[in-house]
Design an enzyme around this catalytic site. Structure first.
Site, PDB file in Angstrom:
ATOM      1  N   ASP A  67     -14.345   9.856  -7.046  1.00 18.93           N
ATOM      2  CA  ASP A  67     -14.843  11.166  -5.908  1.00 18.93           C
ATOM      3  C   ASP A  67     -14.117  12.095  -5.781  1.00 18.93           C
ATOM      4  O   ASP A  67     -13.907  13.339  -6.310  1.00 18.93           O
ATOM      5  CB  ASP A  67     -15.954  11.491  -6.002  1.00 18.93           C
ATOM      6  CG  ASP A  67     -17.409  11.139  -6.695  1.00 18.93           C
ATOM      7  OD1 ASP A  67     -16.769  10.452  -7.394  1.00 18.93           O
ATOM      8  OD2 ASP A  67     -18.528  10.731  -5.996  1.00 18.93           O
ATOM      9  N   PRO A  74     -15.321   4.820  -4.417  1.00 17.89           N
ATOM     10  CA  PRO A  74     -15.622   6.591  -5.796  1.00 17.89           C
ATOM     11  C   PRO A  74     -14.640   6.973  -5.589  1.00 17.89           C
ATOM     12  O   PRO A  74     -13.942   7.167  -4.498  1.00 17.89           O
ATOM     13  CB  PRO A  74     -17.121   6.674  -5.124  1.00 17.89           C
ATOM     14  CG  PRO A  74     -17.153   6.990  -3.639  1.00 17.89           C
ATOM     15  CD  PRO A  74     -16.698   5.407  -3.122  1.00 17.89           C
ATOM     16  N   ASN A  79       0.138  -0.958   0.088  1.00 23.48           N
ATOM     17  CA  ASN A  79      -0.119   0.045  -0.102  1.00 23.48           C
ATOM     18  C   ASN A  79       0.680   1.284   0.114  1.00 23.48           C
ATOM     19  O   ASN A  79       0.299   2.428  -0.225  1.00 23.48           O
ATOM     20  CB  ASN A  79      -1.434   0.046   1.657  1.00 23.48           C
ATOM     21  CG  ASN A  79      -2.214  -1.224   1.083  1.00 23.48           C
ATOM     22  OD1 ASN A  79      -2.428  -1.420  -0.337  1.00 23.48           O
ATOM     23  ND2 ASN A  79      -2.778  -1.690   2.035  1.00 23.48           N
ATOM     24  N   CYS A 132     -11.314  -3.745  -6.257  1.00 27.49           N
ATOM     25  CA  CYS A 132     -11.557  -4.912  -5.196  1.00 27.49           C
ATOM     26  C   CYS A 132     -13.210  -5.564  -5.163  1.00 27.49           C
ATOM     27  O   CYS A 132     -13.535  -4.672  -6.171  1.00 27.49           O
ATOM     28  CB  CYS A 132     -10.967  -4.762  -3.814  1.00 27.49           C
ATOM     29  SG  CYS A 132      -9.413  -4.882  -3.320  1.00 27.49           S
TER      30      CYS A 132
END
Length: 424
Positions: free
Chosen positions: A125, A123, A23, A117
């Site tokens: 956004d 989202p 990550n 996933c």
């Protein structure tokens, strides 16, 4: 297709070293696109499918890469393509990370809407809002996001995230470091992976204040340079390995870690009755005779991580009593529960909360992975189940765990990887 065949009932004992964090690797690799000068050398990069996919993506854009022994070298001087295609982006949501760097360096970028996933809405956004705040014009047509900086250059701005988002914070950071003027990011994600990205960008020449906090102040610079960098450890892998010790009644030491970054998880292990010992670079967990039921609520760092929620659910099937599992980050992240129940768990979902009744004697059977952390959860359950558990579709697991069966086997597990045909 691969499956893991787990012969359960073996106590795990020994020591193992944590891999580098996936990550943090992905945004760091994306950030190399910000510089056209020199060659980056990135150490402790895990050998994972997601890393391979992301490397293919930046190669498509024109970067040159080489990977060996967990060291990735990247040269981005020849990057010319500003299009991240569907064929690569569909494989993982983190592909959106190239948007900020390309937009900051070249003034425009086109990225396919991402895949990834399988649980709940995730989202983008917030990513797009951040780019618009920095002066980009965004259009979405035929499945592609096209972003163009007005007058060819992003401008510093104030970005107030309504909710904490690791991905959006990373993208905003990478876009802001080459923007003209000052950018202030509030409600920024404070996860260790974002802190690592800040340190990486600063080593390249970026000017960032507030690293490790929820307010970041970035003063844009005109150029950045290639550097050598060592990645941070994977705190989710480390937590998963500690959970494997706890669920099997074992004692395991995980080396190569920073215990402070796992503070919330270690606190819950202690509540569950485990004995925790720490040094500056290692954590040892000794499982109790009887696990104590322990509730968790997954929230942004420094709280209990959503990426450990499924593993904790598996662990609590062996605790004596009722545990409640709540996820405030991804409310619908419970795809693993039907499969755990197939193994003999007793778990109900009530109003976005999983109620786990234990202890339950689990029995091995075939179970299906649905996402990365669900896969890890099923492996943990298989370690304690009677008989043989077959975890199918482990390509999900391979996206985020480096040689997980080898690490567990080194601690005393009995896991083999076998080929199978999906619907035979």
């Amino acid at each position: 297709m691969d499956k893991l065949v787990i012969r359960g009932g073996r106590r795990l004992i020994g020591s193992v070293t944590a891999s580098g964090s996936k990550n943090s690797s992905l945004p760091v690799i994306a950030a190399t696109l910000l510089s056209g000068n020199g060659t980056f050398t990135l150490h402790r990069i895990p050998d994972l499918q997601d890393i391979s996919t992301f490397t293919q993506l930046i190669n498509h854009l024109g970067a040159q890469t080489s990977f060996s022994d967990n060291t990735l070298t990247v040269s981005t001087g020849n990057v010319e393509s500003l299009l991240a295609p569907y064929e690569l982006v569909k494989k993982m949501r983190a592909s959106i990370y190239v948007l900020g760097p390309l937009l900051a360096r070249f003034g425009e970028a086109t990225v396919s809407l991402p895949g990834g996933c399988a649980f709940g809405p995730r989202p983008i956004d917030l990513h797009l809002m951040a780019m618009e705040k920095l002066g980009a014009e965004i259009t979405i047509e035929t499945g592609f996001i096209t972003a163009k900086a007005r007058n060819g250059k992003l401008q510093g701005a104030r970005i107030d995230f309504p909710v904490s988002s690791v991905g959006a914070t990373g993208n905003a950071l990478m876009a802001a470091v080459l923007a003209e003027g000052k950018t202030i990011i509030t409600n920024a994600a404070a996860e260790p992976e974002i802190e690592a990205l800040c340190r990486f960008l600063a080593s390249m020449g970026a000017r960032i204040e507030g690293t490790g906090t929820t307010e970041l102040i970035i003063e844009g610079v005109t150029s950045l340079s290639a550097v050598e960098f060592t990645n941070v450890f994977d705190r989710i892998e480390a937590g998963t390995l500690l959970a494997a010790a706890a669920i099997t009644g074992g004692t395991v030491t995980v080396d190569g870690v920073e215990p402070e970054q796992l503070k919330s998880v270690l606190k819950k292990f202690a509540h569950a009755g485990c004995t925790i010992s720490q040094t500056p670079g290692s954590i040892t967990l000794a499982s109790p005779e009887k696990l104590i039921p322990t509730d968790i609520t997954a929230k942004p760092y420094p709280s209990f991580p959503t990426d450990m929620q499924a593993q904790w659910t598996a662990l609590m099937t062996q605790a004596e009593g009722t545990s409640r599992i709540t996820d405030k980050v991804y409310h619908e992240r419970f795809n693993h529960i039907p499969e755990l129940n197939r193994l003999g768990a007793h778990i109900e979902i009530r109003k976005n909360q999983a109620i786990v009744e234990g202890p339950r004697r689990l029995s091995g059977t075939k179970v299906m992975s649905t996402d990365l952390r669900a896969s890890a959860c099923l492996v943990l359950a298989g370690l304690v189940a009677d008989g043989v558990t077959e975890v199918l579709r482990v390509y999900h697991l391979d996206r985020g765990y480096e040689q997980i069966e080898m690490k567990l086997n080194s601690l005393g597990a009995d896991i083999t990887r076998e080929k199978y045909k999906e619907f035979s």
